[in-house]
Write an enzyme that holds these catalytic residues in place. Structure first.
Site, mmCIF file in Angstrom:
data_model
loop_
_atom_site.group_PDB
_atom_site.id
_atom_site.type_symbol
_atom_site.label_atom_id
_atom_site.label_comp_id
_atom_site.label_asym_id
_atom_site.label_seq_id
_atom_site.Cartn_x
_atom_site.Cartn_y
_atom_site.Cartn_z
ATOM 1 C CE LYS A 22 -1.750 1.582 4.048
ATOM 2 N NZ LYS A 22 -1.462 2.994 4.394
ATOM 3 C CG ASN A 23 2.260 2.745 3.555
ATOM 4 O OD1 ASN A 23 1.088 3.048 3.271
ATOM 5 N ND2 ASN A 23 2.669 2.576 4.798
ATOM 6 C CB CYS A 126 -4.964 10.918 11.449
ATOM 7 S SG CYS A 126 -3.326 10.288 11.657
ATOM 8 N NE ARG A 131 0.614 10.398 10.124
ATOM 9 C CZ ARG A 131 0.203 9.433 9.315
ATOM 10 N NH1 ARG A 131 -0.983 8.916 9.470
ATOM 11 N NH2 ARG A 131 0.981 9.001 8.348
ATOM 12 C CG ASP A 316 3.256 1.560 9.377
ATOM 13 O OD1 ASP A 316 2.820 2.417 10.165
ATOM 14 O OD2 ASP A 316 3.543 1.820 8.193
ATOM 15 N NE ARG A 408 -7.160 4.067 5.662
ATOM 16 C CZ ARG A 408 -6.250 4.471 6.540
ATOM 17 N NH1 ARG A 408 -6.525 4.495 7.817
ATOM 18 N NH2 ARG A 408 -5.071 4.878 6.140
HETATM 19 N N1 EPU Z 1 6.640 14.732 10.589
HETATM 20 C C1 EPU Z 1 6.739 16.071 10.922
HETATM 21 N N2 EPU Z 1 6.592 16.983 9.931
HETATM 22 C C2 EPU Z 1 6.362 16.638 8.645
HETATM 23 C C3 EPU Z 1 6.271 15.270 8.305
HETATM 24 C C4 EPU Z 1 6.421 14.339 9.310
HETATM 25 O O1 EPU Z 1 6.954 16.398 12.081
HETATM 26 O O2 EPU Z 1 6.242 17.536 7.804
HETATM 27 C C5 EPU Z 1 6.786 13.726 11.641
HETATM 28 C C6 EPU Z 1 5.529 12.872 11.821
HETATM 29 O O3 EPU Z 1 4.580 13.523 12.636
HETATM 30 C C7 EPU Z 1 6.093 11.628 12.448
HETATM 31 C C8 EPU Z 1 7.458 11.480 11.767
HETATM 32 O O4 EPU Z 1 7.764 12.784 11.247
HETATM 33 O O5 EPU Z 1 6.292 11.848 13.821
HETATM 34 C C9 EPU Z 1 7.509 10.483 10.632
HETATM 35 O O6 EPU Z 1 6.436 10.708 9.745
HETATM 36 P P1 EPU Z 1 6.531 10.343 8.198
HETATM 37 O O7 EPU Z 1 6.486 11.600 7.421
HETATM 38 O O8 EPU Z 1 7.694 9.431 7.988
HETATM 39 O O9 EPU Z 1 5.186 9.550 7.984
HETATM 40 P P2 EPU Z 1 4.245 9.552 6.681
HETATM 41 O O10 EPU Z 1 5.064 9.710 5.473
HETATM 42 O O11 EPU Z 1 3.118 10.488 6.911
HETATM 43 C C10 EPU Z 1 4.371 7.000 6.183
HETATM 44 C C11 EPU Z 1 3.394 5.874 6.109
HETATM 45 C C12 EPU Z 1 2.885 5.531 7.512
HETATM 46 C C13 EPU Z 1 4.090 5.152 8.369
HETATM 47 C C14 EPU Z 1 5.110 6.288 8.381
HETATM 48 C C15 EPU Z 1 6.379 5.963 9.144
HETATM 49 C C16 EPU Z 1 2.352 6.035 3.952
HETATM 50 C C17 EPU Z 1 1.131 6.298 3.150
HETATM 51 N N3 EPU Z 1 2.276 6.218 5.263
HETATM 52 O O12 EPU Z 1 3.650 8.094 6.733
HETATM 53 O O13 EPU Z 1 2.029 4.407 7.368
HETATM 54 O O14 EPU Z 1 3.678 4.872 9.677
HETATM 55 O O15 EPU Z 1 5.475 6.631 7.019
HETATM 56 O O16 EPU Z 1 6.993 4.849 8.610
HETATM 57 O O17 EPU Z 1 3.379 5.671 3.406
HETATM 58 C C18 EPU Z 1 0.193 3.032 7.839
HETATM 59 O O18 EPU Z 1 0.392 2.481 6.739
HETATM 60 O O19 EPU Z 1 -0.592 2.555 8.715
HETATM 61 C C19 EPU Z 1 0.897 4.267 8.136
HETATM 62 C C20 EPU Z 1 0.480 5.127 9.081
#
Ligand code: EPU
Length: 429
Positions: A22-23, A126, A131, A316, A408
């Site tokens: 998915k990701n 969320c 986030r 995850d 999802r």
């Molecule tokens: N963060 C910030 N500022 C930003 C972006 C991120 O502070 O602008 C923080 C987040 O709040 C978090 C950390 O950085 O504390 C890491 O977040 P990241 O950006 O890596 O997460 P994401 O890209 O939003 C993806 C996956 C998540 C997975 C995370 C971490 C997808 C669609 N989502 O999210 O997957 O947990 O990376 O590996 O790829 C799931 O599939 O259930 C899921 C939540």
């Protein structure tokens, strides 16, 4: 709303085919906005999030065609989707759509790169935490975009195009790294991303962008280099196997006992979690076919884990591993370092008889002799599946409510588990 009914106490034995990730699928689909030519993605999982993103992309002008399964194909045969963003008809991603799926915010990067403008709703918080998207905005600004936040929307413009730059992330972010790579691929000049996320999904996106004509090197390491190219073309790419789905079923097999082959799983993308499973008492064998997980008779040992960006223990899989530890012979500590509020499963696991105490970002799990089935529900998809795992080892019947969370992210969950002997069924209402 559908529910899932599980009667615990059965071993799992058999083969579970692992779907496309998915990701990885989500950012790959979003990358289709970068080119007027067709991007063909193979092995796209049939999930609610994927189908929702198809609708969101459609709003921007992306046509898609799902190649049908041929007669006689197994229901696990992978889906191929062709995406064509010949004309972008709208550069706005509205609140109603972005608020339902955070990853859709990432459209900001290709829309800005290709059209010089994007207006995308802030995704908001969320169930697993606040986030924010500040680091994604920082990356776009480094590349020369002007970004304003107006009435809940991020309005990014780059009337004279994006320019390569050095982007150093103060914190590892998967979405930030995806965004920076997509925006920089067609920027003028070179970009360096420092402290980049090293997740396999980042590597997969870079590989696809390179097939589309981008010049990206270093994906999978902390430093990624991108030489901007004038335009990107169409390509064909196969989505990598879902390491979180594989890890989830590996934990399920360790929980229920038995012998399960996770067909197509890539152990390298899952090493940290597999090591934790071995420490807990499961046997893990890796072959060309995938990863085989066994546990016969012996009790589970407690194992402490701490989530971390790849190659650390994935956030995850935190909820699923916690479910496993509820049955360990002793106490374990589970530390969540990525998201501040990702312990919503704790109260629900407690309904099944788990003993878990929260201290800040640490969950202290005291293993119990037995879990007992109960009605439960969850607020995010990994939390929901942790309840399914606990239910497999609980005595009696568990009813998991709010199944749409599972839909999802887990393709054909009931079929995959019941195919290995679990008593699990979906009740539609
Ligand atoms: N963060 C910030 N500022 C930003 C972006 C991120 O502070 O602008 C923080 C987040 O709040 C978090 C950390 O950085 O504390 C890491 O977040 P990241 O950006 O890596 O997460 P994401 O890209 O939003 C993806 C996956 C998540 C997975 C995370 C971490 C997808 C669609 N989502 O999210 O997957 O947990 O990376 O590996 O790829 C799931 O599939 O259930 C899921 C939540």
């Amino acid at each position: 709303m559908d529910r899932i009914r599980i009667v615990g106490g059965r071993e799992l034995n058999g083969v579970i085919p692992i779907s496309g990730a998915k990701n990885a699928a989500l950012p790959l689909m979003i990358a289709s906005l970068l080119t007027p030519e067709t991007l063909t993605l193979e092995n796209v999982p049939d999930l609610a999030d994927v189908n929702r993103l198809l609708r969101i992309l459609g709003n921007h002008g992306v046509d898609h065609m799902v190649e049908g399964r041929r007669f006689g194909d197994s229901p696990d045969a992978s889906r191929t989707i062709r995406l064509s963003a010949r004309d972008i008809v709208d550069t706005t991603a509205p609140y109603e759509l972005v608020s339902k799926m955070r990853a859709s915010f990432w459209v900001v990067a290709p829309l800005l790169a290709r059209m010089g403008e994007a207006k995308v709703s802030l995704p908001g918080g969320c169930a697993i935490g606040t986030r924010p998207v500040d680091l994604l905005i920082m990356a776009l600004e480094k590349l020369g975009a002007k970004v304003e936040i107006e009435a809940g929307y991020v309005h990014a413009t780059a009337s004279r195009g994006l320019r390569g730059a050095e982007i150093e992330f103060p914190k590892v972010t998967v979405g930030g790294t995806h965004t920076a790579m997509m925006a920089a691929a067609t920027a003028q000049g070179a970009t360096r991303i420092l402290n980049a996320a090293r997740e396999p999904e980042v590597v997969d996106l870079a590989a696809c962008l390179n097939k589309m004509g981008a010049k990206i090197s270093g994906a999978g390491r902390s430093e990624i280099e991108i030489e901007g190219v004038g335009r990107l073309n169409g390509a064909r790419h196969r989505v990598l196997p879902d390491r979180i789905e594989a890890g989830t079923y590996a934990i399920a097999a360790a929980m229920a006992g038995g012998d399960v082959l996770l067909a197509g799983a890539e152990a390298g993308a899952l090493q940290n979690a597999l090591d934790a499973l071995v420490a807990a008492g499961a046997q893990v064998a890796v072959s060309n076919e995938g990863v085989r997980v066994k546990r016969n008779g012996a009790g589970l040992s407690p194992v402490d884990v701490e989530t971390a960006p790849f190659p650390g223990f994935p956030t995850d899989l935190q909820a699923q591993f916690m479910a496993l530890m509820t049955r360990a012979k002793g106490d374990s500590r589970i530390t969540e370092t990525i998201f501040e509020n990702r312990f919503m499963h704790v109260q629900e696991l407690a309904r099944l008889g788990a003993r878990i105490r929260l201290e800040g970002d640490v969950a202290l799990v005291e293993g119990v002799e037995r879990l007992e089935g109960a009605p439960v529900m969850a607020t995010d998809l990994r939390a929901s599946v942790s309840l399914v795992i606990a239910a497999l080892a609980a005595e009696g019947e568990t009813m998991v409510n709010r199944v749409y969370h599972l839909d999802r992210g887990f393709e054909r969950l009931e079929a995959k588990l019941s195919g290995c002997g679990a008593v699990i069924e979906r009740l539609s209402s």
